[in-house]
Design a protein around this motif. Sequence first.
Motif, PDB file in Angstrom:
ATOM      1  N   ASN A  61     -37.279 -59.522  -5.876  1.00 10.80           N
ATOM      2  CA  ASN A  61     -37.003 -58.733  -7.063  1.00 10.80           C
ATOM      3  C   ASN A  61     -36.000 -58.314  -7.464  1.00 10.80           C
ATOM      4  O   ASN A  61     -36.117 -57.302  -8.333  1.00 10.80           O
ATOM      5  CB  ASN A  61     -38.358 -57.505  -6.961  1.00 10.80           C
ATOM      6  CG  ASN A  61     -39.771 -57.858  -6.958  1.00 10.80           C
ATOM      7  OD1 ASN A  61     -39.650 -58.658  -7.998  1.00 10.80           O
ATOM      8  ND2 ASN A  61     -40.428 -57.545  -6.623  1.00 10.80           N
ATOM      9  N   VAL A  62     -34.833 -58.659  -6.953  1.00  9.76           N
ATOM     10  CA  VAL A  62     -32.900 -58.224  -7.392  1.00  9.76           C
ATOM     11  C   VAL A  62     -32.381 -59.418  -7.646  1.00  9.76           C
ATOM     12  O   VAL A  62     -32.248 -60.522  -7.005  1.00  9.76           O
ATOM     13  CB  VAL A  62     -32.530 -57.431  -6.154  1.00  9.76           C
ATOM     14  CG1 VAL A  62     -31.068 -57.221  -6.925  1.00  9.76           C
ATOM     15  CG2 VAL A  62     -33.980 -55.738  -6.023  1.00  9.76           C
ATOM     16  N   ALA A  63     -32.401 -59.245  -8.948  1.00  9.87           N
ATOM     17  CA  ALA A  63     -31.405 -60.350  -9.361  1.00  9.87           C
ATOM     18  C   ALA A  63     -30.072 -60.090  -9.852  1.00  9.87           C
ATOM     19  O   ALA A  63     -29.965 -58.647 -10.563  1.00  9.87           O
ATOM     20  CB  ALA A  63     -31.654 -61.107 -10.803  1.00  9.87           C
ATOM     21  N   MET A  64     -28.739 -60.594  -9.531  1.00 11.65           N
ATOM     22  CA  MET A  64     -27.761 -59.385 -10.188  1.00 11.65           C
ATOM     23  C   MET A  64     -26.729 -60.690 -10.816  1.00 11.65           C
ATOM     24  O   MET A  64     -25.740 -61.633 -10.527  1.00 11.65           O
ATOM     25  CB  MET A  64     -26.784 -59.485  -8.616  1.00 11.65           C
ATOM     26  CG  MET A  64     -25.774 -58.831  -8.628  1.00 11.65           C
ATOM     27  SD  MET A  64     -24.930 -58.231  -7.438  1.00 11.65           S
ATOM     28  CE  MET A  64     -24.510 -60.207  -6.957  1.00 11.65           C
ATOM     29  N   MET A  82     -31.201 -53.460 -15.354  1.00 12.14           N
ATOM     30  CA  MET A  82     -31.912 -53.751 -16.579  1.00 12.14           C
ATOM     31  C   MET A  82     -33.976 -54.069 -15.655  1.00 12.14           C
ATOM     32  O   MET A  82     -33.214 -54.593 -14.430  1.00 12.14           O
ATOM     33  CB  MET A  82     -31.972 -54.964 -17.331  1.00 12.14           C
ATOM     34  CG  MET A  82     -33.480 -55.247 -18.519  1.00 12.14           C
ATOM     35  SD  MET A  82     -33.570 -57.363 -18.876  1.00 12.14           S
ATOM     36  CE  MET A  82     -34.244 -58.319 -18.271  1.00 12.14           C
ATOM     37  N   LYS A  83     -34.562 -52.633 -16.142  1.00  6.74           N
ATOM     38  CA  LYS A  83     -35.773 -53.444 -15.184  1.00  6.74           C
ATOM     39  C   LYS A  83     -37.365 -53.440 -15.972  1.00  6.74           C
ATOM     40  O   LYS A  83     -37.308 -53.279 -17.399  1.00  6.74           O
ATOM     41  CB  LYS A  83     -35.970 -52.185 -14.980  1.00  6.74           C
ATOM     42  CG  LYS A  83     -37.666 -51.709 -13.675  1.00  6.74           C
ATOM     43  CD  LYS A  83     -39.175 -51.152 -14.078  1.00  6.74           C
ATOM     44  CE  LYS A  83     -39.689 -51.261 -13.745  1.00  6.74           C
ATOM     45  NZ  LYS A  83     -41.134 -50.354 -14.230  1.00  6.74           N
ATOM     46  N   LEU A  84     -37.591 -54.448 -15.384  1.00  6.31           N
ATOM     47  CA  LEU A  84     -38.626 -55.811 -16.652  1.00  6.31           C
ATOM     48  C   LEU A  84     -40.417 -55.002 -15.617  1.00  6.31           C
ATOM     49  O   LEU A  84     -40.192 -54.758 -14.495  1.00  6.31           O
ATOM     50  CB  LEU A  84     -38.699 -57.187 -16.152  1.00  6.31           C
ATOM     51  CG  LEU A  84     -37.983 -57.827 -16.804  1.00  6.31           C
ATOM     52  CD1 LEU A  84     -38.116 -59.212 -16.301  1.00  6.31           C
ATOM     53  CD2 LEU A  84     -37.910 -57.241 -18.340  1.00  6.31           C
ATOM     54  N   GLU A  98     -38.620 -64.030  -7.697  1.00  9.11           N
ATOM     55  CA  GLU A  98     -38.615 -63.727  -8.643  1.00  9.11           C
ATOM     56  C   GLU A  98     -37.989 -62.555  -8.843  1.00  9.11           C
ATOM     57  O   GLU A  98     -37.675 -61.786  -7.607  1.00  9.11           O
ATOM     58  CB  GLU A  98     -40.722 -63.169  -8.636  1.00  9.11           C
ATOM     59  CG  GLU A  98     -41.773 -64.478  -8.741  1.00  9.11           C
ATOM     60  CD  GLU A  98     -42.566 -63.835  -8.838  1.00  9.11           C
ATOM     61  OE1 GLU A  98     -43.076 -62.762  -8.319  1.00  9.11           O
ATOM     62  OE2 GLU A  98     -44.039 -64.273  -8.841  1.00  9.11           O
ATOM     63  N   ALA A  99     -37.657 -61.694  -9.944  1.00 14.00           N
ATOM     64  CA  ALA A  99     -36.937 -60.236 -10.151  1.00 14.00           C
ATOM     65  C   ALA A  99     -37.301 -59.574 -11.293  1.00 14.00           C
ATOM     66  O   ALA A  99     -38.051 -60.119 -12.209  1.00 14.00           O
ATOM     67  CB  ALA A  99     -35.884 -61.022 -10.511  1.00 14.00           C
ATOM     68  N   LYS A 100     -37.359 -57.946 -10.897  1.00 12.60           N
ATOM     69  CA  LYS A 100     -37.831 -56.637 -11.683  1.00 12.60           C
ATOM     70  C   LYS A 100     -36.238 -56.814 -12.333  1.00 12.60           C
ATOM     71  O   LYS A 100     -36.440 -56.043 -13.149  1.00 12.60           O
ATOM     72  CB  LYS A 100     -38.648 -56.042 -11.574  1.00 12.60           C
ATOM     73  CG  LYS A 100     -39.613 -56.757 -11.254  1.00 12.60           C
ATOM     74  CD  LYS A 100     -41.300 -55.477 -10.762  1.00 12.60           C
ATOM     75  CE  LYS A 100     -43.020 -55.884 -11.112  1.00 12.60           C
ATOM     76  NZ  LYS A 100     -44.001 -54.834 -10.432  1.00 12.60           N
TER      77      LYS A 100
END
Length: 151
Positions: A61-64, A82-84, A98-100
């Motif tokens: 759930n975390v992208a950089m 950013m948060k989705l 996956e990322a939020k």
Amino acid sequence: MLKEFVKQGHYKFAREAADWEEAVRMSCETLERDGTVESNYKEDIISCIKKYGPYIIIMPNVAMPHSQECARGVHKTAIGFMKLDKAVSFAPGEEDKEAKLFFTLASCNPEQHLENMTKLSELLMNEGAVKALMQAQTPEDLLRIQEDYLD
């Protein structure tokens, strides 16, 4: 760190993105708006992901999103948040890709970048803060999370 996102306007809340490419583009918007990065930067990140795979997923759930240090079109060292509400997939069928939450890095000052990375690491090691970020909807939420978990 979260206070800095709010103060600099480097935050975005969105319902969803059509795909991971749109999510990366969206994650760069706040950094583009104040001239931290030029518009080419998001496309450079997308090209790198296509070439090297979803290296930007640093934990579930975390992208950089980032390109190389001192990348073309980067004028300041900063992080955008950013948060989705709905996770975006970087590898269909792989839930751990996956990322939020997106922490988009821009770097042209190695010392400041290292300091940012240290703060980001501390934030991401705090399970309570990460869970709270997954629920955040407003800049006030970011300030509350900073106060509750990080100060």
